[in-house]
Design a protein around this motif. Structure first.
Motif, PDB file in Angstrom:
ATOM      1  N   THR A  45      23.592  32.079  34.312  1.00 42.58           N
ATOM      2  CA  THR A  45      22.318  31.441  34.012  1.00 42.58           C
ATOM      3  C   THR A  45      22.382  29.983  34.446  1.00 42.58           C
ATOM      4  N   VAL A  46      21.334  29.490  35.115  1.00 39.44           N
ATOM      5  CA  VAL A  46      21.309  28.113  35.609  1.00 39.44           C
ATOM      6  C   VAL A  46      19.865  27.628  35.573  1.00 39.44           C
ATOM      7  N   GLN A  47      19.700  26.328  35.361  1.00 39.34           N
ATOM      8  CA  GLN A  47      18.350  25.791  35.345  1.00 39.34           C
ATOM      9  C   GLN A  47      17.921  25.413  36.761  1.00 39.34           C
ATOM     10  N   VAL A  48      16.622  25.238  36.970  1.00 39.39           N
ATOM     11  CA  VAL A  48      16.068  24.878  38.270  1.00 39.39           C
ATOM     12  C   VAL A  48      16.734  23.597  38.772  1.00 39.39           C
ATOM     13  N   GLY A  49      17.191  23.626  40.028  1.00 41.96           N
ATOM     14  CA  GLY A  49      17.863  22.473  40.609  1.00 41.96           C
ATOM     15  C   GLY A  49      19.374  22.545  40.518  1.00 41.96           C
ATOM     16  N   GLY A  50      19.890  23.468  39.688  1.00 40.38           N
ATOM     17  CA  GLY A  50      21.329  23.600  39.526  1.00 40.38           C
ATOM     18  C   GLY A  50      21.946  24.458  40.627  1.00 40.38           C
ATOM     19  N   GLU A  51      23.270  24.425  40.729  1.00 40.53           N
ATOM     20  CA  GLU A  51      23.984  25.176  41.748  1.00 40.53           C
ATOM     21  C   GLU A  51      25.104  25.994  41.115  1.00 40.53           C
ATOM     22  N   ILE A  52      25.465  27.115  41.755  1.00 39.39           N
ATOM     23  CA  ILE A  52      26.558  27.983  41.305  1.00 39.39           C
ATOM     24  C   ILE A  52      27.361  28.415  42.530  1.00 39.39           C
ATOM     25  N   GLN A  53      28.682  28.304  42.431  1.00 41.43           N
ATOM     26  CA  GLN A  53      29.543  28.777  43.514  1.00 41.43           C
ATOM     27  C   GLN A  53      29.986  30.210  43.223  1.00 41.43           C
ATOM     28  N   PHE A  54      29.608  31.137  44.094  1.00 47.79           N
ATOM     29  CA  PHE A  54      30.030  32.522  43.964  1.00 47.79           C
ATOM     30  C   PHE A  54      31.181  32.815  44.924  1.00 47.79           C
ATOM     31  N   SER A  55      31.988  33.801  44.581  1.00 48.81           N
ATOM     32  CA  SER A  55      33.045  34.274  45.455  1.00 48.81           C
ATOM     33  C   SER A  55      32.995  35.792  45.496  1.00 48.81           C
ATOM     34  N   ALA A  56      33.570  36.384  46.542  1.00 44.53           N
ATOM     35  CA  ALA A  56      33.536  37.842  46.696  1.00 44.53           C
ATOM     36  C   ALA A  56      34.924  38.354  47.038  1.00 44.53           C
ATOM     37  N   LYS A  57      35.165  39.615  46.719  1.00 40.53           N
ATOM     38  CA  LYS A  57      36.443  40.272  46.992  1.00 40.53           C
ATOM     39  C   LYS A  57      36.166  41.678  47.504  1.00 40.53           C
ATOM     40  N   ALA A  58      36.871  42.052  48.576  1.00 35.87           N
ATOM     41  CA  ALA A  58      36.751  43.399  49.148  1.00 35.87           C
ATOM     42  C   ALA A  58      38.035  44.168  48.875  1.00 35.87           C
ATOM     43  N   LEU A  59      37.900  45.436  48.470  1.00 33.20           N
ATOM     44  CA  LEU A  59      39.055  46.275  48.138  1.00 33.20           C
ATOM     45  C   LEU A  59      39.028  47.552  48.969  1.00 33.20           C
ATOM     46  N   ASP A  60      40.238  48.048  49.291  1.00 35.91           N
ATOM     47  CA  ASP A  60      40.306  49.337  49.969  1.00 35.91           C
ATOM     48  C   ASP A  60      40.420  50.446  48.924  1.00 35.91           C
ATOM     49  N   ALA A  61      40.600  51.674  49.367  1.00 35.15           N
ATOM     50  CA  ALA A  61      40.625  52.824  48.451  1.00 35.15           C
ATOM     51  C   ALA A  61      41.789  52.768  47.489  1.00 35.15           C
ATOM     52  N   GLY A  62      42.862  52.065  47.879  1.00 33.17           N
ATOM     53  CA  GLY A  62      44.024  51.950  47.004  1.00 33.17           C
ATOM     54  C   GLY A  62      43.947  50.779  46.044  1.00 33.17           C
ATOM     55  N   GLY A  63      42.840  50.020  46.070  1.00 36.31           N
ATOM     56  CA  GLY A  63      42.677  48.885  45.169  1.00 36.31           C
ATOM     57  C   GLY A  63      43.265  47.593  45.685  1.00 36.31           C
ATOM     58  N   ALA A  64      43.741  47.569  46.940  1.00 30.92           N
ATOM     59  CA  ALA A  64      44.309  46.351  47.518  1.00 30.92           C
ATOM     60  C   ALA A  64      43.206  45.512  48.141  1.00 30.92           C
ATOM     61  N   ALA A  65      43.362  44.187  48.060  1.00 30.41           N
ATOM     62  CA  ALA A  65      42.366  43.276  48.614  1.00 30.41           C
ATOM     63  C   ALA A  65      42.426  43.305  50.136  1.00 30.41           C
ATOM     64  N   VAL A  66      41.250  43.295  50.781  1.00 31.67           N
ATOM     65  CA  VAL A  66      41.142  43.309  52.239  1.00 31.67           C
ATOM     66  C   VAL A  66      40.641  41.952  52.700  1.00 31.67           C
ATOM     67  N   ASP A  67      41.337  41.365  53.672  1.00 31.06           N
ATOM     68  CA  ASP A  67      40.960  40.069  54.218  1.00 31.06           C
ATOM     69  C   ASP A  67      39.768  40.260  55.147  1.00 31.06           C
ATOM     70  N   THR A  68      38.631  39.703  54.790  1.00 33.96           N
ATOM     71  CA  THR A  68      37.414  39.896  55.580  1.00 33.96           C
ATOM     72  C   THR A  68      36.468  38.731  55.357  1.00 33.96           C
TER      73      THR A  68
END
Length: 579
Positions: A45-68
């Motif tokens: 939740t953020v008020q008008v004018g505010g900023e939020i930094q999001f991050s993402a993670k990709a996983l393969d079928a084995g649950g390991a992180a994929v560099d992308t």
């Protein structure tokens, strides 16, 4: 009811606290195609004018992180925008869906943009807390910091945080707390809110130092210390693990450094011969460890008024052996080095707070009656999605007391095998600690509270009010009938535990058959998840909430409301989730 919900939403805006973004993490590259994309945080939740930094993670079928790389987008460009780094800026009040795309896979997060101020009545920041406090990063890599401002009542408030570094040659930090290492050295990251500030230390290194793994297995004796009277015995165990922490089967040699004070046989059974201090030594190949034993002429002295706990274990063949020399109130005993089939409990801890007992007790831990041992495959299974289980039998003066109730709940830590969870398709955040019946059914017993899962150490810890059979299992879904007696009144009970993490139990009573709904709402009055929506007979029921929303994503920490409707009546109560 509409007026109540409106008031709830207004109050929520006044009491709204800010969220904190998790630090950036460098993941190992996966070996397969991307199957899942997740966005962090998953809601904010953020008020008008505010900023939020999001991050993402990709996983393969084995649950390991994929560099992308990820492509960021929003479904409502009139309400907000997001740049290629995942930085979202709020433009107009409303609800926005953030999407991170990697190939054909997508991950979403939900942002609620509010027009009003999200401060606690315009309070002034009295302190700032920065996290993490100490980190190491490679030159050229980034690290996400977060900061929380608090008022004089230690309440989180939303205010402007300014970021800076003590040495701009070593590193830089942007307005959202994202630090980048520029050159090897040490630098302080500073978060400031008004007149108050806090700092974190960052060590920037030129390259990732190589991981130094031991070349030999590690041997550890349990218990590490013991006190025993002349003529008595104490059983020692030795646990052997390889460089990756896996248990290893090997022949252990036992010895003592003073044969006049005691002897030890090939199984680790020590016998006290004369008063003094003696060392028990276990070795196998190049690995060795030592335990220390104090032999007394009579029974070891115990402080007056302190109750003692003797620990035993029972194998499926009925053989019972004593584990170490036990413990006392305000003491902790760590179980380790025990062989198959109880080896899944290596690492179990029991901590007895002061005044938790009013008498001396003996605890014998053993496999639950519903456990099945496969000596060929060398494993133990418990059935019905139960990950692990143990029965604690307590005796006082030779008489069994079941269940045995502690004056103050003790703290119990149980290990779990991460590989087993993966095989069963269970994530660590979804498991809990429960009492179980003799048939292995989870019981609706509020005697286990403050349950916390450590997915790094692969252990689960909780405060336990009494001893019987305790298991690790996923939280049950759907309402469970507590008892078949018909209540006289419509009633919603306070959830237990509260605050909670990762699960909590909500109990309610309905005096007549009716259509029942039980839903969770956030402090803005928005529905998060419906737990019950069906016709039910009169009775007493309970349902578990695992802190997830209707999409299955874990909610953010904070205050929530749960609303019960049945037979034309409704009532609500407040609960708190803490990560």
């Amino acid at each position: 009811m509409k007026r109540s919900m409106c008031l709830m939403a207004v109050s929520a805006v006044l009491a709204l606290t800010t969220f904190m973004v998790s630090p950036g993490v460098t993941y190992a590259k996966g070996s397969g195609p991307i199957t899942t994309v997740t966005v962090s945080p998953d809601s904010a939740t953020v008020q008008v004018g505010g900023e939020i930094q999001f991050s993402a993670k990709a996983l393969d079928a084995g649950g390991a992180a994929v560099d992308t790389t990820f492509t960021w987008s929003v479904n409502r460009t009139d309400l907000g925008s997001i740049d290629k780094t995942g930085l979202f800026k709020a433009l107009k009040a409303g609800e926005v869906i953030i999407t991170a795309t990697a190939g054909v896979k997508k991950g979403n997060a939900r942002v609620t943009v509010i027009a009003g101020s999200a401060t606690t009545g315009g309070a002034t920041a009295k302190k700032v807390e920065i996290s993490p406090k100490k980190e190491t990063v490679i030159v050229g890599k980034t690290l996400q910091f977060e900061a929380a401002a608090r008022d004089s009542l230690n309440r989180r408030i939303q205010t402007v945080i300014t970021w800076s570094v003590s040495d701009q040659k070593i590193g830089s930090v942007d307005g959202n707390g994202l630090f980048k290492g520029l050159a090897a050295g040490s630098v302080m990251v500073i978060a400031k809110a008004g007149a108050v500030s806090d700092t974190a230390k960052v060590t920037v290194i030129a390259e990732q130092p190589p991981v130094q793994e031991p070349t030999v297995a590690i041997l550890q004796i349990y218990p590490e210390k013991a006190s025993v009277a002349v003529g008595a015995t104490v059983k020692f165990e030795a646990g052997l693990k390889d460089a990756k922490g896996n248990e290893v089967q090997a022949t252990v040699k036992w010895a003592v450094n003073n044969k006049t004070l005691g002897s030890v046989d090939d199984t680790g059974l020590f016998k006290a011969l004369a008063a003094g201090d003696v060392q028990v030594i276990a070795s196998t190949g190049a690995a060795a460890d030592t335990a220390f034993v104090t032999v007394t002429q009579g029974e070891p002295p115990v402080d007056a008024g302190v109750n003692q706990v003797a620990i035993f274990r029972q194998l499926p063949d009925g053989k019972i052996t004593k584990f170490g020399s036990g413990t006392v109130e305000n003491g902790t005993v760590t179980i380790g080095g025990i062989p198959h089939p109880l080896n899944f409990l290596n690492g179990m801890k029991l901590t007895f707070p002061k005044n938790s007992l009013h008498e001396d007790i003996t605890i014998t831990f053993k496999l639950p009656v519903f456990a099945k041992v496969d000596d060929v495959a060398r494993n133990v299974t418990f059935g019905d999605n139960i990950v692990a289980g143990v029965t604690f039998e307590v005796t006082v003066d030779g008489a069994v007391k079941s269940p045995y109730k502690f004056d103050i709940p003790l703290e119990l830590t149980l290990p779990f095998k991460r590989g087993l969870l993966d095989k069963m398709g269970i994530t660590p955040s979804k498991i809990g600690m429960f009492f179980a019946s003799a048939s292995g059914q989870l019981q609706n017993d509020p005697g286990i509270t403050d349950v916390k899962v450590d997915s790094l150490a692969n252990v689960i810890t909780g405060k336990v009010a009494h001893f019987s059979t305790i298991v690790i299992a996923p939280a049950p879904t759907g309402p469970t009938e507590v008892e078949n007696s018909i209540p006289q009144d419509f009633q919603l009970l306070q959830n237990m535990p509260n605050p909670f993490n990762p699960t909590t139990i909500i109990a309610f009573r309905i005096p007549e058959a009716s259509w029942v709904t039980l839903s969770i709402y956030n402090i803005l009055g928005q529905e998060v998840k419906t737990l019950v929506n069906s016709r039910m007979n009169a009775g007493r029921y309970s349902v578990v909430w695992d802190a997830t929303d209707s999409r299955g994503a874990t909610v953010t920490s904070g205050v929530y409301f749960y609303l019960l409707k049945a037979g034309g009546k409704s009532t609500s109560m407040k609960l708190m989730f803490m990560k």
